[in-house]
Design an enzyme around this catalytic site. Structure first.
Site, PDB file in Angstrom:
ATOM      1  N   HIS A 180      30.271  35.527  32.260  1.00 18.86           N
ATOM      2  CA  HIS A 180      31.376  35.014  33.071  1.00 18.86           C
ATOM      3  C   HIS A 180      32.280  34.090  32.259  1.00 18.86           C
ATOM      4  O   HIS A 180      33.445  33.924  32.578  1.00 18.86           O
ATOM      5  CB  HIS A 180      30.850  34.360  34.346  1.00 18.86           C
TER       6      HIS A 180
ATOM      7  N   ARG B 211      36.956  35.946  43.172  1.00 21.89           N
ATOM      8  CA  ARG B 211      35.615  35.414  42.894  1.00 21.89           C
ATOM      9  C   ARG B 211      35.529  33.977  43.427  1.00 21.89           C
ATOM     10  O   ARG B 211      35.754  33.020  42.682  1.00 21.89           O
ATOM     11  CB  ARG B 211      35.352  35.398  41.387  1.00 21.89           C
TER      12      ARG B 211
ATOM     13  N   ARG C 103      35.611  37.857  48.027  1.00 19.67           N
ATOM     14  CA  ARG C 103      34.180  38.101  47.852  1.00 19.67           C
ATOM     15  C   ARG C 103      33.431  36.821  48.167  1.00 19.67           C
ATOM     16  O   ARG C 103      33.784  35.746  47.651  1.00 19.67           O
ATOM     17  CB  ARG C 103      33.892  38.531  46.413  1.00 19.67           C
TER      18      ARG C 103
ATOM     19  N   GLU D  58      26.875  47.263  42.627  1.00 21.03           N
ATOM     20  CA  GLU D  58      26.665  46.790  41.257  1.00 21.03           C
ATOM     21  C   GLU D  58      25.191  46.784  40.859  1.00 21.03           C
ATOM     22  O   GLU D  58      24.827  46.283  39.803  1.00 21.03           O
ATOM     23  CB  GLU D  58      27.304  45.409  41.052  1.00 21.03           C
TER      24      GLU D  58
ATOM     25  N   ASN E 176      30.402  45.381  35.665  1.00 17.95           N
ATOM     26  CA  ASN E 176      29.842  44.342  34.786  1.00 17.95           C
ATOM     27  C   ASN E 176      28.345  44.201  35.031  1.00 17.95           C
ATOM     28  O   ASN E 176      27.544  44.087  34.106  1.00 17.95           O
ATOM     29  CB  ASN E 176      30.521  42.986  35.040  1.00 17.95           C
ATOM     30  N   ASP E 177      27.989  44.187  36.316  1.00 22.50           N
ATOM     31  CA  ASP E 177      26.568  44.098  36.642  1.00 22.50           C
ATOM     32  C   ASP E 177      25.896  45.457  36.631  1.00 22.50           C
ATOM     33  O   ASP E 177      24.747  45.575  36.221  1.00 22.50           O
ATOM     34  CB  ASP E 177      26.382  43.440  38.014  1.00 22.50           C
TER      35      ASP E 177
ATOM     36  N   ARG F  66      23.961  40.944  30.294  1.00 24.04           N
ATOM     37  CA  ARG F  66      25.387  40.999  29.955  1.00 24.04           C
ATOM     38  C   ARG F  66      25.847  39.823  29.096  1.00 24.04           C
ATOM     39  O   ARG F  66      26.921  39.867  28.501  1.00 24.04           O
ATOM     40  CB  ARG F  66      26.228  41.102  31.245  1.00 24.04           C
TER      41      ARG F  66
ATOM     42  N   CYS G 198      36.064  47.083  40.222  1.00 22.01           N
ATOM     43  CA  CYS G 198      36.612  45.778  39.847  1.00 22.01           C
ATOM     44  C   CYS G 198      35.906  45.151  38.645  1.00 22.01           C
ATOM     45  O   CYS G 198      36.111  43.982  38.349  1.00 22.01           O
ATOM     46  CB  CYS G 198      36.612  44.829  41.033  1.00 22.01           C
TER      47      CYS G 198
HETATM   48  C1  PEP Z   1      30.967  43.039  38.347  1.00 19.93           C
HETATM   49  O1  PEP Z   1      29.766  42.794  38.305  1.00 19.93           O
HETATM   50  O2  PEP Z   1      31.488  44.052  37.821  1.00 19.93           O
HETATM   51  C2  PEP Z   1      31.900  42.110  39.012  1.00 19.93           C
HETATM   52  C3  PEP Z   1      33.163  42.415  39.160  1.00 19.93           C
HETATM   53  O3  PEP Z   1      31.406  40.919  39.425  1.00 19.93           O
HETATM   54  P1  PEP Z   1      31.100  39.690  38.449  1.00 19.93           P
HETATM   55  O4  PEP Z   1      31.659  40.005  37.102  1.00 19.93           O
HETATM   56  O5  PEP Z   1      31.689  38.490  39.061  1.00 19.93           O
HETATM   57  O6  PEP Z   1      29.592  39.645  38.443  1.00 19.93           O
HETATM   58 MG    MG Z   2      28.950  41.302  39.605  1.00 22.47          MG
END
Ligand code: PEP
Ligand code: MG
Length: 581
Positions: free
Chosen positions: A191, A298, A334, A433, A456-457, A467, A504
């Site tokens: 993040h 977020r 979210r 995710e 991302n997750d 990650r 996203c």
């Molecule tokens: C993701 O996991 O792709 C996402 C958009 O949420 P975050 O990056 O905040 O975990």
């Molecule tokens: Mg996520």
């Protein structure tokens, strides 16, 4: 000049003087002392050395009493160094002759000593380097006595070189002064990296151990496109990068002309390109770049940016501001995704060995209903100011989704009873995710009005790669065939059920993936606002037919490297002037 390779996580180039923050967070400026102040500074150094020696001596005596002399030997070695006339002489000379501050002298001399040990062969001797760092820290603690809290109060433009930065530290950086950052640790999906993109500052993470070779005040270049950090660059390199910065600026001006054209493919298939935001002020960027809405807000950053827990009014004000500014365009709020690497002032879950697999996100919300309800009430109350949607993060079971919906229904009932207005038909969606959500998506969709794929997750949970860990960063890739199949499956399942699906995760804003995603059937993308112009340019230049061919071919390949190389080729054939990050 020294050039180090890391992981590029936020594009752009920054050039300037560095601020070094080691892993204890000491800021070591290259401060010069005036001639008149030399004597005072020498006294300050002597006092710090005496205090550090006294401290070590106390520790040595305590350990010797309790555990015996063998265990106290380590402190004796430290003491010997602290009292070594040669070290003292060298430090004094730097202050007297070169007019360096005692902090800078300590850091410079001791880092040089440590480097000698680090370069020796054999683990045992190399470990002596950490003893020297220990002494350096002890002295700095006595000299400085203050730590990295100052990061939020920078007053001049600087490049930050740190062992690590947390997402909360990163959100508090002022992009006017923090021109870019580099960290020794960290991975591509952390993040901290995502926030850097949001702030629009170049960032490179996962460079590995290098801070011992740099001193505050040195000149450096951060190349967030190639993932490079160049310390003490020569004139040619500086010129080349200055030129690149200018070219980048000109390209951005050209792309800006696209921002008010519709997001559609060359065969006129209409798309939605939305922005991801962490804070209300980012709405401006999203609108400037022609975003069709906010596809991911977020909200956990409301907790991360604050010193105390946000109240219902804080939530309400932030959401109302965003909804009003978006003037009726959709805003997907979210609910908070705290935990893992996003820790707020809330009590931390105890002893989490694997925080990303722990009490994170919706799990934390469901184990803290009052907190969750406060946020939901605020979203509902704000919903009268625009087109709001609610999205639950990290849903991995149907039970979680049912429970989250129940808490929402309760909050709605409360508001209804008190005759507080809100949008009774507010759409409720989920993030997809976790692989279990992809597998069970058809069932989840009975309870969801829309879904958004969080790659991302999804990448980290599908491939079992953290990650935020640089040591497995090569495995963290959206081009893994398993990830492609999961994305494809999620899109198809949602389309079959006639439920709107977006994506996203960061991959949404990466040019090499745009044609692939269009070919997999995606029509709604949500990304860092600064990526919107480039992605729109690609969308407007390609047809769905050619994208489907690309997606089919990519799905037939067997390894992440093959898929990546293939997508790079296809991208470069059509957009040779748009470099691949
Ligand atoms: C993701 O996991 O792709 C996402 C958009 O949420 P975050 O990056 O905040 O975990
Ligand atoms: Mg996520």
């Amino acid at each position: 000049m020294e050039c180090l390779q890391g992981i590029a996580v936020s594009h752009g180039v920054a050039i300037g003087e560095v601020l070094v923050l080691d892993n204890e967070g000491f800021r070591i400026p290259r401060r010069f002392v005036s001639r008149d102040a030399v004597e005072n500074e020498l006294e300050r150094l002597a006092a710090a050395m005496a205090a550090a020696s006294a401290e070590v001596e106390r520790n040595r005596n305590r350990v010797a009493d309790q555990l015996g002399d063998e265990y106290a030997a380590i402190f004796s070695a430290h003491l010997q160094m602290l009292r070594d006339p040669r070290l003292q002489g060298e430090l004094e000379e730097m202050i007297r002759q070169r007019h360096y501050s005692p902090e800078y002298s300590v850091s410079r001399v001791l880092r040089r000593y440590a480097k000698v040990f680090e370069e020796l062969e054999g683990g045992y001797l190399a470990q002596r380097a950490s003893d020297i760092f220990d002494i350096e820290k002890r002295l700095l603690r006595h000299l400085l006595g203050r730590r990295r809290e100052e990061l939020s109060q920078l007053i001049s433009p600087i490049l930050i070189l740190a062992h690590d930065l947390t997402p909360s530290e990163t959100v508090n950086l002022n992009p006017k002064f923090a021109l870019g950052f580099v960290t020794e640790v960290g991975g591509p999906g952390s993040h901290t990296a995502i926030v850097a993109e949001g702030l629009g500052i170049p960032a490179v993470v996962g460079v590995g151990h290098f801070l011992t070779d740099v001193s505050g005040g040195d000149m450096a270049i951060i190349d967030g496109n190639q993932g490079l950090v160049i310390i003490d660059p020569d004139e040619d390199t500086l010129d080349r990068y200055r030129h690149e910065v200018e070219e980048y600026r000109l390209a951005a001006v050209k792309l800006a002309a696209l921002s008010h054209l519709p997001a559609e493919t060359s065969d006129k298939v209409r798309l939605e390109l939305m922005g991801n935001i962490e804070f209300p002020y980012e709405v401006e960027q999203c609108l400037k770049h022609g975003g069709d809405g906010i596809g991911l807000y977020r909200t956990e950053f409301l907790y991360l940016g604050a010193e105390t827990e946000p109240t219902e009014a804080d939530h309400y004000n932030a959401y109302s501001k965003v909804l009003q500014a978006m003037e009726g365009r959709p805003v997907i709020i979210r609910t908070f995704d705290l935990g893992a690497d996003k820790l707020a002032t809330l009590p931390k879950p105890e002893d989490e060995k694997n925080p990303f697999l722990g009490l994170r996100s919706i799990r934390l919300a469901l184990s803290n209903i009052p907190l969750f309800r406060t946020q939901l009430r605020a979203i509902l109350r704000a919903s009268v100011h625009g087109t709001a949607r609610i999205m639950f993060p990290m849903i991995s079971t149907l039970t979680e989704l049912r429970q989250a919906r129940m808490v929402l229904a309760d909050a709605m009932e409360d508001l209804e009873e008190s005759a507080v207005p809100f949008d009774h038909d507010i759409p409720v969606g989920i993030m997809v995710e976790v692989p279990s959500a992809v597998m069970m998506l058809d069932r989840f969709l009975e309870l969801a009005d829309f879904v958004s794929i969080g790659t991302n997750d999804l990448i980290q949970y599908a491939l079992a790669v953290d990650r935020g860990n640089k040591d497995v960063a090569n495995l963290y890739t959206a081009t893994d065939p398993a990830v492609l199949r999961l994305i494809h499956m999620a899109i198809r399942t949602a389309q079959k059920a006639n439920v709107s699906v977006s994506l996203c995760g960061q991959m949404s804003g990466v040019p090499r993936y745009t044609m692939l995603l269009l070919g997999l059937g995606l029509r709604n993308f949500s990304m860092t606002p600064s990526s919107l112009p480039e992605i729109k340019r690609i969308c407007r230049a390609v047809s769905i037919g050619e994208c489907e061919q690309i997606a089919n071919r990519a799905l037939s390949l067997e390894t992440a490297n093959d898929i990546r190389a293939y997508l790079n080729d296809e991208h470069m054939k059509r957009f040779p002037d748009m470099p691949l990050a």
